[in-house]
Design an enzyme around this catalytic site. Sequence first.
Site, PDB file in Angstrom:
ATOM      1  CD  GLN A  75     -19.459  -2.961   5.218  1.00 48.10           C
ATOM      2  OE1 GLN A  75     -18.287  -1.964   5.704  1.00 48.10           O
ATOM      3  NE2 GLN A  75     -18.797  -3.030   3.858  1.00 48.10           N
ATOM      4  CB  SER A  76     -19.479  -3.416  13.037  1.00 50.18           C
ATOM      5  OG  SER A  76     -18.645  -2.770  14.326  1.00 50.18           O
TER       6      SER A  76
END
Length: 338
Positions: A75-76
């Site tokens: 989820q960066s």
Amino acid sequence: MILTELPRTRFATLPTPIEKAERLSEALGGPEIYVKRDDMTGRAMGGNKIRKLEYLIADALRQDADVVVTTGGPQSNCVRSTATTAKHVGLDTVAVMYGTRPDKLYGNFMMTKVLSDELVFTGVSDRSSVDRRAEEVCERLRSAGRTPYLIPRGAAISIGAVGYVNCALELMNQLMDQDIDADRLILPSGSCGTQAGLMVGAKWLQSSFRIEGILVSRPRAESIDRLVDLSRKTIETLGMDLSITEDDANTYDDYIGDGFAVPTRAGRDAFRMASKLEGLFLDPVYTSKAVAGIVDLIESGEINSDETIVYLHTGGEPLLFSLEHGMADDDFEPEKPY
Ligand SMILES: *Cc1c(COP(=O)(O)O)cnc(C)c1O
């Protein structure tokens, strides 16, 4: 001074607006609050990594790289932003991520998956596991005749931080034009590149405001070390003659809660407040905790009611579309019927 000479690929939408948050100021009883909208840097949902990438992608092109290796969690924001900007200039992307492959496509991971040419998972949740694996991926790519360009976690290296030296200059011009006399610039700090760049910019321009980071990821001592180290390297990269010490690295470590990416109750309250009062969306990992910090600093009297503060909104909106956003259905319930 070689800020203007450093290779830069201009793909951010700049300058980002600076807006007065009148209802938020009023609700908190005083200090004037401005929001510097770096959530609006453009390129697939914006955020602070886009400014760093203007210099990093240019550096990759200068080194004749043909593939960018980017690292972080599924989820960066950084991995998503890197993949977007790499594609924009025709570079391939390998995304090296900690943990295991998510079985659902949502938030940043959906965009990263679509944009990347290869996904690699380390299989362990330790965030630093990507560092080693990324080196191995680069080795493999080189043996296959490719030219990889490695961007470390958070794009937190001096060439990236230069994007925020530039932001300090942009902000100073806006404050001057609009006759705003700011006392503090407050932002969330994770890998510390954003704050380090701003610290260098503020020193260079002799700003009247303090740069203050609300820590959302790393312990205080480690963050201060990183801030000083990254600032010094940025100064070196730019060939400037400035000195940065620990006294320039202002941080607050009371708002992390149970750890990186674990939402807090105060963060949820800040999320509600910003959206209900200003129509401004915060993410649960970075910006909600930063605004929760600002609220607490005002309520506890650390920030006086006669001060003027600028909050740097670093983005992160795709995290609102992640199933791990940590909001309950209740958090979205209207408070009063109209
Ligand atoms: C990466 C990130 C930060 C932290 O920036 P650093 O330069 O890593 O300290 C803050 N906010 C958002 C939304 C981010 O994606």
